[in-house]
Design a protein around this motif. Structure first.
Motif, PDB file in Angstrom:
ATOM      1  N   ASP A 287       0.860  -1.185   0.000  1.00  0.00           N
ATOM      2  CA  ASP A 287       0.000   0.000   0.000  1.00  0.00           C
ATOM      3  C   ASP A 287       0.894   1.232   0.000  1.00  0.00           C
ATOM      4  O   ASP A 287       1.580   1.512   0.993  1.00  0.00           O
ATOM      5  N   LEU A 288       0.892   1.966  -1.106  1.00  0.00           N
ATOM      6  CA  LEU A 288       1.782   3.128  -1.228  1.00  0.00           C
ATOM      7  C   LEU A 288       1.478   4.212  -0.208  1.00  0.00           C
ATOM      8  O   LEU A 288       2.341   5.040   0.095  1.00  0.00           O
ATOM      9  N   ALA A 289       0.265   4.212   0.319  1.00  0.00           N
ATOM     10  CA  ALA A 289      -0.117   5.247   1.278  1.00  0.00           C
ATOM     11  C   ALA A 289       0.490   5.011   2.652  1.00  0.00           C
ATOM     12  O   ALA A 289       0.643   5.963   3.437  1.00  0.00           O
ATOM     13  N   ILE A 290       0.838   3.765   2.959  1.00  0.00           N
ATOM     14  CA  ILE A 290       1.317   3.487   4.317  1.00  0.00           C
ATOM     15  C   ILE A 290       2.682   2.797   4.364  1.00  0.00           C
ATOM     16  O   ILE A 290       3.391   2.910   5.368  1.00  0.00           O
ATOM     17  N   HIS A 291       3.049   2.085   3.309  1.00  0.00           N
ATOM     18  CA  HIS A 291       4.287   1.314   3.363  1.00  0.00           C
ATOM     19  C   HIS A 291       5.477   2.107   2.832  1.00  0.00           C
ATOM     20  O   HIS A 291       5.344   2.912   1.910  1.00  0.00           O
ATOM     21  N   THR A 292       6.630   1.856   3.427  1.00  0.00           N
ATOM     22  CA  THR A 292       7.889   2.474   3.001  1.00  0.00           C
ATOM     23  C   THR A 292       8.841   1.376   2.543  1.00  0.00           C
ATOM     24  O   THR A 292       8.567   0.175   2.695  1.00  0.00           O
ATOM     25  N   ALA A 293       9.987   1.797   2.009  1.00  0.00           N
ATOM     26  CA  ALA A 293      11.000   0.821   1.606  1.00  0.00           C
ATOM     27  C   ALA A 293      11.489   0.020   2.803  1.00  0.00           C
ATOM     28  O   ALA A 293      11.857  -1.152   2.662  1.00  0.00           O
TER      29      ALA A 293
ATOM     30  N   GLU B  93      12.030  -2.347  -4.412  1.00  0.00           N
ATOM     31  CA  GLU B  93      11.498  -2.851  -5.684  1.00  0.00           C
ATOM     32  C   GLU B  93       9.983  -3.082  -5.639  1.00  0.00           C
ATOM     33  O   GLU B  93       9.276  -2.714  -6.583  1.00  0.00           O
ATOM     34  N   PRO B  94       9.419  -3.662  -4.567  1.00  0.00           N
ATOM     35  CA  PRO B  94       7.962  -3.779  -4.506  1.00  0.00           C
ATOM     36  C   PRO B  94       7.249  -2.428  -4.542  1.00  0.00           C
ATOM     37  O   PRO B  94       6.148  -2.320  -5.109  1.00  0.00           O
ATOM     38  N   LEU B  95       7.846  -1.403  -3.958  1.00  0.00           N
ATOM     39  CA  LEU B  95       7.238  -0.075  -4.035  1.00  0.00           C
ATOM     40  C   LEU B  95       7.174   0.408  -5.477  1.00  0.00           C
ATOM     41  O   LEU B  95       6.171   0.997  -5.903  1.00  0.00           O
TER      42      LEU B  95
ATOM     43  N   ALA C 161       4.453  -1.460  -7.305  1.00  0.00           N
ATOM     44  CA  ALA C 161       3.121  -1.038  -6.857  1.00  0.00           C
ATOM     45  C   ALA C 161       2.694   0.302  -7.432  1.00  0.00           C
ATOM     46  O   ALA C 161       1.520   0.676  -7.315  1.00  0.00           O
ATOM     47  N   LEU C 162       3.612   1.035  -8.056  1.00  0.00           N
ATOM     48  CA  LEU C 162       3.243   2.305  -8.680  1.00  0.00           C
ATOM     49  C   LEU C 162       2.273   2.101  -9.839  1.00  0.00           C
ATOM     50  O   LEU C 162       1.478   2.986 -10.158  1.00  0.00           O
ATOM     51  N   ASP C 163       2.345   0.929 -10.477  1.00  0.00           N
ATOM     52  CA  ASP C 163       1.549   0.680 -11.679  1.00  0.00           C
ATOM     53  C   ASP C 163       0.536  -0.449 -11.546  1.00  0.00           C
ATOM     54  O   ASP C 163      -0.428  -0.501 -12.302  1.00  0.00           O
ATOM     55  N   SER C 164       0.794  -1.391 -10.629  1.00  0.00           N
ATOM     56  CA  SER C 164      -0.001  -2.621 -10.571  1.00  0.00           C
ATOM     57  C   SER C 164      -0.134  -3.088  -9.124  1.00  0.00           C
ATOM     58  O   SER C 164       0.669  -2.707  -8.265  1.00  0.00           O
ATOM     59  N   PRO C 165      -1.128  -3.937  -8.836  1.00  0.00           N
ATOM     60  CA  PRO C 165      -1.179  -4.558  -7.510  1.00  0.00           C
ATOM     61  C   PRO C 165       0.100  -5.349  -7.263  1.00  0.00           C
ATOM     62  O   PRO C 165       0.559  -6.086  -8.137  1.00  0.00           O
TER      63      PRO C 165
END
Length: 334
Positions: free
Chosen positions: A100-106, A112-114, A117-121
């Motif tokens: 979840d880009l709103a709550i998760h950080t690197a 890489e998962p971040l 997640a910019l484009d896809s689940p």
């Protein structure tokens, strides 16, 4: 602990590295044997979805994450419910967890998962089987595995490897073919290629065509050519660049090739966690040079939020030369 990637790994016939390579050979034999045994003993699980693996044969630096993003983009543009699945290297969460880009950080899920997640689940899971089941339960019909060529947990419908196609002089994607730690290979070339369905050769924008000596290595395997292309122009004015990726020297080359006025460049270890003192040093150095700061998208997502406005994010994307042919190849997988 993060380590700098030895550049001599990628230089064929590197005379200054002969002694080091010789001393590390026994460790390389052990690494290769353990990898082969793990793969041979595995019983891959079918998660009930198409599984497309995007991996590589070397320890980092091939460009597999931009390619995985592009694979996801093409699949979703074709109406496929494709989700990314990553181990979440560098993050503290073990998953299964949807990013979840709103709550998760690197620090939570890895850099890489971040980006994925910019484009896809996107999902992270140390246990790939559990992660795959969670994604399928959430509606995924296709899973795109980032960095899973040597992970045999899931039954793969398609195994792609990404190869850095930049060959300059004696600099070669596989170096002398040595297995880690005496070289960049995760396993011997022949063993790795035996499980491959197709090869993606990733070229920089300033390289006109792929080296025929490189493509000959892959025999009759299908080869798709992609280019790592800047998503936009580099920032104007003098810049101090920095990057913590497997091959930071390639970022330096790319910035210069794109026309950036790069006055200095600082390499960091792959997946480096930037400390406040590191960033203050870079900012002070940039100030002395009368320059702004620029870094990669992968590095930018690892910066503390308080520093992001002070550093320009320079993203790149992978684009296929024959996009229609590659998209047809992907969507034909069952």
């Amino acid at each position: 602990m993060k380590l700098n990637t030895p550049r001599w790994w990628y230089v064929r016939g590197s005379r200054h590295a002969i002694v080091t390579r010789t001393l590390l050979k026994p460790a390389s034999w052990l690494w290769a044997a353990l990898t082969a045994r793990r793969i041979a003993r595995a019983a891959p699980v079918d998660p009930g979805a198409v599984v497309i693996s995007v991996g590589n044969l070397t320890v980092g630096g091939s460009g597999k994450t931009p390619v995985a993003r592009e694979v996801l983009r093409l699949l979703r543009a074709a109406g496929v419910e494709a989700h990314a699945l990553s181990r979440g290297y560098g993050g503290r969460e073990t998953g299964p967890l949807r990013v979840d880009l709103a709550i998760h950080t690197a620090e939570d899920v890895g850099d890489e998962p971040l980006m994925l997640a910019l484009d896809s689940p996107a999902w992270i899971a140390r246990d790939r089987i559990a992660g795959a089941r969670a994604a399928v339960a959430a509606g995924a019909t296709t899973l795109v595995l980032d960095d899973a060529h040597q992970n045999p947990a899931l039954k793969k419908s398609l195994s792609l490897i990404v190869v850095d196609g930049e060959t300059r002089g004696d600099e070669w994607p596989f170096g002398d073919g040595g297995v880690f730690p005496s070289g960049p290979m995760r396993e011997p070339l022949k063993a790795g290629l035996a499980r491959v369905d197709a090869v993606i050769v990733l070229l920089p924008t300033d390289m006109a065509e792929v080296d025929p000596e490189l493509t000959a290595v892959f025999g009759d395997l299908p080869i798709f050519i992609a280019r790592l292309t800047p998503a936009g122009p580099p920032p104007s004015g003098p810049r101090l660049g920095f990057a913590g990726i497997a091959k930071p020297w390639k970022v330096e080359r790319s910035l210069v090739a794109a026309g950036c006025d790069l006055v200095e460049f600082a390499p960091f270890p792959d997946h480096a966690a930037y400390r406040e003192e590191d960033l203050r040093f870079l900012a002070d150095r940039a100030g002395m040079l009368g320059a702004g700061m620029v870094t990669t998208e992968k590095d930018w997502v690892r910066l503390p939020p308080t520093w992001r406005d002070r550093v320009v994010n320079w993203p790149v994307v992978a684009r296929f030369e024959d996009e229609a042919r590659f998209a047809d190849y992907l969507t034909g997988v069952r």
